[in-house]
Design an enzyme around this catalytic site. Structure first.
Site, PDB file in Angstrom:
ATOM      1  N   HIS A 183      27.724 -18.503  28.967  1.00 57.95           N
ATOM      2  CA  HIS A 183      28.970 -17.794  28.685  1.00 57.95           C
ATOM      3  C   HIS A 183      29.032 -17.530  27.187  1.00 57.95           C
ATOM      4  CE1 HIS A 183      30.757 -18.621  32.679  1.00 57.95           C
ATOM      5  NE2 HIS A 183      29.928 -19.649  32.632  1.00 57.95           N
ATOM      6  N   LEU A 184      29.041 -16.246  26.823  1.00 61.63           N
ATOM      7  CA  LEU A 184      29.066 -15.918  25.393  1.00 61.63           C
ATOM      8  C   LEU A 184      30.478 -15.604  24.893  1.00 61.63           C
ATOM      9  CD1 LEU A 184      25.817 -13.783  24.992  1.00 61.63           C
ATOM     10  CD2 LEU A 184      26.208 -16.152  24.298  1.00 61.63           C
ATOM     11  N   ARG A 185      31.432 -15.510  25.816  1.00 61.46           N
ATOM     12  CA  ARG A 185      32.856 -15.374  25.497  1.00 61.46           C
ATOM     13  C   ARG A 185      33.264 -14.079  24.795  1.00 61.46           C
ATOM     14  NH1 ARG A 185      33.604 -18.554  29.132  1.00 61.46           N
ATOM     15  NH2 ARG A 185      33.839 -20.782  28.839  1.00 61.46           N
ATOM     16  N   ASN A 190      32.574 -13.126  32.930  1.00 63.66           N
ATOM     17  CA  ASN A 190      33.991 -13.525  32.871  1.00 63.66           C
ATOM     18  C   ASN A 190      34.503 -13.564  31.434  1.00 63.66           C
ATOM     19  OD1 ASN A 190      32.343 -15.753  32.497  1.00 63.66           O
ATOM     20  ND2 ASN A 190      33.850 -17.198  33.250  1.00 63.66           N
ATOM     21  N   ASP A 249      24.578 -23.625  31.899  1.00 58.15           N
ATOM     22  CA  ASP A 249      25.984 -23.309  32.168  1.00 58.15           C
ATOM     23  C   ASP A 249      26.806 -23.517  30.887  1.00 58.15           C
ATOM     24  OD1 ASP A 249      28.421 -22.755  33.222  1.00 58.15           O
ATOM     25  OD2 ASP A 249      28.518 -24.474  34.560  1.00 58.15           O
TER      26      ASP A 249
END
Lengths: 317, 440
Positions: B63-65, B95, B308
């Site tokens: 997840h790189l946000r 997401n 993750d």
């Protein structure tokens, strides 16, 4: 040196004994109208969830101890503006409050508060986790009538899964030598109760058979819309403590309920108002054990540590 | 420009290769590999004695946000963390805010990842399966595929309707994309915060039953079997889910799966006194699950180990347990944790370890990565690992912008020390200068 009262689970029997003894003494003093040394501290009463009885009880306890109470509830607070719990606690710390009494809908929230607050933090009920002072009130009430908890059979009846009262009482009674039973339908019982100190019974008659103490729990009406029970009526038929069901218990059984009672659901009038019921005594004792808890948290009886002599030595060496 | 990686243990699962030898990098390509490579005309020599030389690691689940939560991670900081962790290719999850459900956001991410200040690793975006990840309308997968997504997923918002999932799978067969699925029946997990078990009963925390995961794994495996859609099950945590996947593979469904290190290292008991750093999705389970998981890793039912990597701002983790977010940062600890808990304990051989960290995820997502074969990757992607290096993981010394890690303070054995993607993109300070000879 201050300490916290976050759960019964972390107390040892000596500490529970200390708290109950203090509670008994405070009761005597208050009843006799004795002067109690004023603690002269300010306690924040933080209620992030509605509560009438616990709040009144803590305020009364603080009043008798000469503690000043400052009220903080979600409606009047900055939480609605998005402030985190940590920031709220830090704010109260620098408002120079000396201790916190905290009720929160989330399990473990008082433990989090204690990390950011230097003074005592008392758990006044957190989620489904614990409600230590309620268990102390119940234990004092039982001890006044039975002398000791050792060897008693205590049946905790109702919605165990969602009940902090059930957890705190189970730990306290078990640690003090009672046999604990959890009684209720499967849907209201933890799916895995292996680490909780008690045996599980799914039917009321065998669960309260020969019980010395019955602690009936409140049934939240939402449980029906959540799909956990078929109907309130069916629940009452199976798990209500009433005149008939009390015959299964020991003849001198004590009936407790943390309140507020749903009359006609978990208790009928005959049971709630009968001679086995000690529900009003629980309420009154709540004040004295909360005095005990506040006192115990503010004044750990350990002797103060000696002045740092050794440091001078080290400097010399 | 010729660079020689000298005298290392070459581990290339794509060729089942485990030999001591050298690798020559010429410009940005692997030119030669073997025990005897003439070292004349070489510019730099890296002495890899005692170290592993592997294909660049591939993490299919990061997840790189960015966009949306740049305070927690950015594409720049996340790719730097990846390079430091030994990765040369990572897949970023959709997401974000807004969710990655259209081609222009795919372009944005690829642009950022290619910027000079980024870590120099390849970013392969995973697009949202449905518009806004709402589980209602299938996103424009064909357009996103043209823009560069390598898979589709609704990540933490798993599609609940079996009908929509079936249509999503059919669409993915049509456009030739694998689905990465987080498997959770939300009506069963219903706001739970940890494994439904003995610990949740004591702590009074609402539990997530194992059946919430297993039912969805089973459903998705069956839909995959019947539609023929390639399914990659993300972060498996229960023995039952592993059993479902074993069955699906036996039946011939095109199914693969991954685990994350936290799920084979920690159990529900590590939640202790409401420690939010151990709040994971799916939740940490029990020792029985770990035992079966280790077996499944060994026999190959579990194909991939992914980090993750889920960065969260500290104000979110310093919250009551039930309010805190799920997940942990993992890019910079995964090699150490995997080697410590799997390889050095004899559960995986070094070659199998690298297969699960590089070759297999590359094959599943059809990435040009995970191999040392010359010409098979656009540029040379190589990771050098010091398997014996003992160190203490300090999350405060990582490239990630977030600090939420359950591995903080753990002593680990094994660490990636050099990462090449065309040229050197990361060199650890523990890769001693004595090992490098610059021939000028």
């Amino acid at each position: 040196m201050a300490r916290n009262l976050l759960s019964i689970r972390h107390l040892n029997p000596d500490q529970i004994e200390e708290l109950l003894t203090l509670g008994r003494e405070f009761k005597q003093w208050v009843v006799e109208g004795k002067e109690i040394a004023r603690l002269n501290r300010v306690v924040g009463q933080l209620f992030f969830e509605n509560s009438t009885r616990t709040r009144v009880s803590f305020e009364q306890a603080a009043h008798y101890l000469g503690l000043k109470s400052v009220n903080f509830s979600t409606t009047g607070s900055s939480l609605k503006k998005g402030e985190t719990l940590k920031d709220t606690i830090l704010t109260l710390r620098y408002e120079r409050l000396n201790g916190l009494v905290m009720r929160h809908p989330s399990s473990g929230a008082p433990a989090l508060a204690a990390r950011y607050f230097p003074g005592p933090v008392l758990n006044a009920g957190d989620g489904r986790h614990e409600h230590p002072t309620q268990a102390l009130a119940d234990a004092l009430t039982i001890r006044e009538r039975k002398g000791s908890l050792e060897g008693l059979t205590v049946a905790i009846v109702g919605d165990v899964e969602h009940s902090r009262v059930a957890r705190s009482n189970a730990w306290l009674m078990a640690k003090m030598g009672a046999n604990v039973r959890f009684v209720g339908p499967r849907t209201l019982m933890p799916a895995h109760s292996g680490l909780l100190p008690g045996d599980v019974f799914y039917d009321l008659e065998s669960g309260i058979k020969d019980a010395d103490v019955i602690i009936a729990l409140r049934l939240q009406r939402e449980r029906m819309s959540d799909g956990l029970i078929g109907s309130i009526g069916e629940y009452a038929r199976q798990y209500q403590i009433n005149r008939d069901k009390l015959r299964y218990a020991a003849p001198d059984v004590l009936l407790l309920h943390p309140g507020p009672i749903n009359r006609g659901i978990e208790l009928d009038d005959a049971a709630a108002d009968g001679e086995q019921s000690v529900i009003t005594a629980q309420v009154e004792n709540g004040i004295f054990v909360r005095m005990a808890a506040l006192y115990w948290c503010f004044y750990e009886p350990e002797p103060p540590k000696p002045a740092p002599k050794s440091r001078a030595k080290k400097v010399k060496a | 420009m010729r660079t020689l990686l000298k005298n290392g243990r070459i581990l290339d699962p794509s060729q089942d290769l485990d030999v001591i030898g050298h690798i020559m990098i010429e410009d940005d390509q692997i030119a030669a590999m073997g025990p005897d490579i003439p070292s004349d005309d070489v510019d730099d020599i890296y002495d890899c004695t005692g170290l592993w030389i592997c294909p660049g690691l591939v993490d299919p689940h990061v997840h790189l946000r960015e966009p949306g939560r740049e305070d927690e991670e950015t594409i720049v900081s996340g790719t730097q963390a990846a390079a430091a962790g030994g990765f040369t290719t990572i897949c970023c999850m959709p997401n974000t805010w807004p969710p990655l459900d259209n081609p222009s956001l795919v372009d944005f991410i690829l642009d950022r990842a290619a910027s000079p200040e980024a870590g120099g690793v390849f970013v392969a975006p995973v697009g949202a399966l449905t518009v806004g990840m709402r589980g209602e309308q299938i996103a424009d997968l064909a357009a996103m595929k043209r823009a560069g997504i390598v898979a589709a997923s609704d990540e933490e918002f798993p599609i609940q309707s079996s009908f929509i999932m079936q249509k999503a799978m059919e669409t993915c067969v049509q456009v030739d994309l694998p689905i990465m699925a987080h498997c959770e029946d939300l009506s069963l997990s219903n706001g739970g915060a940890m494994n439904e078990g003995a610990m949740s009963a004591v702590l009074g925390v609402k539990g997530i039953p194992r059946s919430a995961e297993e039912i969805m794994v089973m459903r998705n495996c069956l839909l995959s079997l019947h539609t023929g859609c390639q399914l990659h099950v993300m972060r498996v945590s229960t023995w039952g889910a592993i059993e479902m996947i074993r069955q699906a593979k036996y039946l011939g469904a095109p199914v693969t799966c991954e685990v994350s290190p936290q799920h084979f290292v920690f159990t529900e008991e590590h939640v202790g006194e409401f420690d939010t750093h151990f709040k994971m999705l799916p939740p940490l389970r029990t020792q029985v699950d770990i035992d079966i998981m280790l077996q499944a890793l060994q026999e190959g039912t579990i194909d991939v180990i992914s980090s993750d990597h889920s960065p969260h701002a500290s104000h979110k983790t310093q919250a009551p347990f039930e309010d805190a977010p799920f997940g942990q940062v993992g890019l910079e600890s995964i090699v150490g944790v995997t080697l410590t808990h799997l390889t050095h304990r004899g559960i995986l051989t070094p070659l199998e370890t690298i297969r699960k960290l590089s070759t297999k995820p590359a094959q599943i997502l059809r990435l040009d990565a995970g191999t040392l074969k010359p010409g098979e990757t656009p540029i040379a992607q190589i990771t050098v690992i010091d398997p014996g290096f003992e160190w203490t993981f300090d999350v405060n010394k990582t490239f990630s912008r977030s600090r939420n890690s359950p591995f903080h303070g753990m002593t680990l054995k094994g660490r990636s020390v050099l990462t090449f993607s065309g040229s050197e993109i990361y060199r650890d300070r523990h890769f001693s200068d004595d090992r490098i000879t610059m021939v000028t």
